[in-house]
Design an enzyme around this catalytic site. Structure first.
Site, PDB file in Angstrom:
ATOM      1  N   ASP A 111      -7.717  -4.002  16.403  1.00  0.00           N
ATOM      2  CA  ASP A 111      -7.620  -5.258  16.035  1.00  0.00           C
ATOM      3  C   ASP A 111      -8.038  -6.302  17.092  1.00  0.00           C
ATOM      4  O   ASP A 111      -8.008  -6.201  18.101  1.00  0.00           O
ATOM      5  CB  ASP A 111      -6.436  -5.560  15.545  1.00  0.00           C
ATOM      6  CG  ASP A 111      -6.224  -6.983  14.757  1.00  0.00           C
ATOM      7  OD1 ASP A 111      -7.185  -7.465  14.408  1.00  0.00           O
ATOM      8  OD2 ASP A 111      -4.991  -7.266  14.408  1.00  0.00           O
ATOM      9  N   ASP A 284      -4.473  -0.134   7.040  1.00  0.00           N
ATOM     10  CA  ASP A 284      -3.370   0.241   8.272  1.00  0.00           C
ATOM     11  C   ASP A 284      -2.305  -0.931   7.837  1.00  0.00           C
ATOM     12  O   ASP A 284      -2.417  -1.836   7.186  1.00  0.00           O
ATOM     13  CB  ASP A 284      -4.216  -0.447   9.532  1.00  0.00           C
ATOM     14  CG  ASP A 284      -4.031  -1.862   9.710  1.00  0.00           C
ATOM     15  OD1 ASP A 284      -3.061  -2.386  10.523  1.00  0.00           O
ATOM     16  OD2 ASP A 284      -5.051  -2.637   9.092  1.00  0.00           O
ATOM     17  N   CYS A 322       7.992  17.889  -0.238  1.00  0.00           N
ATOM     18  CA  CYS A 322       7.496  17.351   1.051  1.00  0.00           C
ATOM     19  C   CYS A 322       7.560  18.391   2.035  1.00  0.00           C
ATOM     20  O   CYS A 322       8.489  18.962   2.517  1.00  0.00           O
ATOM     21  CB  CYS A 322       7.904  15.949   1.342  1.00  0.00           C
ATOM     22  SG  CYS A 322       7.274  15.262   2.935  1.00  0.00           S
ATOM     23  N   HIS A 353       8.310  10.932   8.201  1.00  0.00           N
ATOM     24  CA  HIS A 353       8.237  11.280   6.844  1.00  0.00           C
ATOM     25  C   HIS A 353       7.480  10.061   6.129  1.00  0.00           C
ATOM     26  O   HIS A 353       6.378  10.632   5.331  1.00  0.00           O
ATOM     27  CB  HIS A 353       9.489  11.133   5.917  1.00  0.00           C
ATOM     28  CG  HIS A 353       9.288  11.252   4.527  1.00  0.00           C
ATOM     29  ND1 HIS A 353       9.068  12.188   3.756  1.00  0.00           N
ATOM     30  CD2 HIS A 353       9.602  10.323   3.640  1.00  0.00           C
ATOM     31  CE1 HIS A 353       8.992  12.143   2.534  1.00  0.00           C
ATOM     32  NE2 HIS A 353       9.414  10.777   2.448  1.00  0.00           N
TER      33      HIS A 353
END
Length: 387
Positions: A111, A284, A322, A353
């Protein structure tokens, strides 16, 4: 969680170039503007749509590069302003550049520091020349001009550098947003002129709030400057989801088909789905790791707040189905215990996660685009997530 998708035949999109990054559209969705693509960089390829974890100070908080890779991360973001203050871009360069310094071998985007023009406005003086900041660390003065922002990013050595832009704080009147657009366009031209590193791409940033005429003017001016890619900025500064949609509706289709399109600072699953439908490729946000550090996790059924007493003796995984490290090994009851005991493992496992969830979601988007069912997938996920 390496990406094992097989790339379909490429869709022609114009002449091949010698740009430091190259974008190819691999598939398009018939019912929307969504596209699946491949971004090739000096440090590897990224299948898009893709989410980039934020490593502001050269680290994604609490996670090692190996953990990021195992969870599905393929490209990360670092911040020019923060790294220029500490340890300094010269130190990073002396230690081999950002990739060697951080131990991350994959693509990196930096950035420009433009967000700090917004977030640290009380510490900044902004003129047409640039922005002057008082360091939040020690009060010393940092001048961030377009030329300086480019020089810092060239020293850091990221695969993709961003132009310095002016992101006005909202709410703001149209006149103030128009002035920020003028400044963003002028700064982009100066960044383009200053940028000399041949192995680093430079992206322009479209500003303009939710005003179609300002977004159009900014996009057209930036496209005329011929950047390697384009970002849509100014859409994660406190506005509503509907305002984000409007900004995308008037911005994305004006950007070149053969360049990557990046929506800055957006990480909610609902917003990713909305943005991909308009043709966005990259995202992002600090949200997955920040939420993780605060015991809040993404699932297909909505947010799970691990400090809730309901999880005290819950032996089930955080999310059924998952395959991330957290869900494969640990129960909700154990995760709650870690947060209640203030053990650092709790935020780490929750962050693992949350990033795996977003990478899985973008992988499902890519598969759905190739199968021509993105619109259906979007409806299914949004319905399951709820309001």
């Amino acid at each position: 969680m390496p990406d094992t998708e097989t790339a379909p035949e490429r869709i022609p999109h114009g002449p091949t170039t010698d740009r430091p990054v190259r974008f190819s559209t691999l598939a398009r969705d018939a019912g929307s503007a969504a596209r699946a693509g491949r971004l090739e960089t000096p440090h590897g390829a990224v299948e898009t749509p893709a989410f980039m974890p934020v490593g502001t100070q050269g680290t994604v908080k609490g996670l090692t590069p190996d953990q990021l890779w195992a969870g599905g991360s393929r490209m990360i973001l670092a911040n020019t302003y923060h790294l220029a203050l500490r340890p300094g871009e010269e130190t990073v360069a002396a230690l081999g550049g950002l990739h060697r310094f951080t131990g991350w071998d994959g693509p990196i985007l930096t950035d420009s520091g433009g967000f700090q023009v917004f977030s640290l406005a009380q510490r900044a003086k902004i003129t047409d020349h640039g922005a002057s900041f008082r360091s939040h660390l020690d009060g010393r003065l940092l001048e961030l001009t377009p030329e300086r922002a480019v020089a810092i990013q060239e020293a850091l050595g990221a695969d993709v550098a961003m132009c310095l832009d002016h992101c006005p704080a909202l709410p703001a009147g149209k006149d103030a947003i128009a002035r920020a657009v003028d400044r963003t366009i002028a700064w982009a031209g100066r960044c383009k002129a200053a940028h000399a590193r041949s192995d680093q791409a430079l992206f322009g940033i479209v500003q303009g709030g939710s005003h179609e005429d300002l977004r159009a003017r900014c996009a057209e001016a930036l496209v005329a400057l011929d950047f390697d890619g384009y970002a849509v900025g100014g859409v994660s500064v406190g506005e509503s989801r509907e305002e984000v949609r409007r900004a995308l509706a008037v911005s994305t289709h004006r950007l070149p088909e053969d360049r990557p399109r990046y929506l800055m600072g957006v990480g909610r699953p609902q917003d990713l789905l909305d943005a991909v439908a308009t043709g966005i490729d990259l995202f992002d946000c600090v949200m997955p790791t920040r939420n993780g550090r605060n015991a809040t996790c993404f699932t297909d059924q909505g947010l799970v707040k691990l400090r809730n007493a309901a999880h005290t003796r819950d032996a089930s995984p955080l999310e059924a189905g998952c395959d991330c490290l957290t869900c494969a090994k640990f129960s909700r009851g154990y995760l709650r215990h870690l947060f209640m005991a203030k053990e650092m493992l709790g935020p780490i496992l929750a962050s693992i996660h949350n990033l795996a969830y977003l990478h899985r979601l973008t992988s499902r988007m890519r598969e759905a685009i190739r199968a021509g069912r993105f619109v259906q997938l979007r409806m299914e996920v949004l319905e399951a997530l709820g309001p």
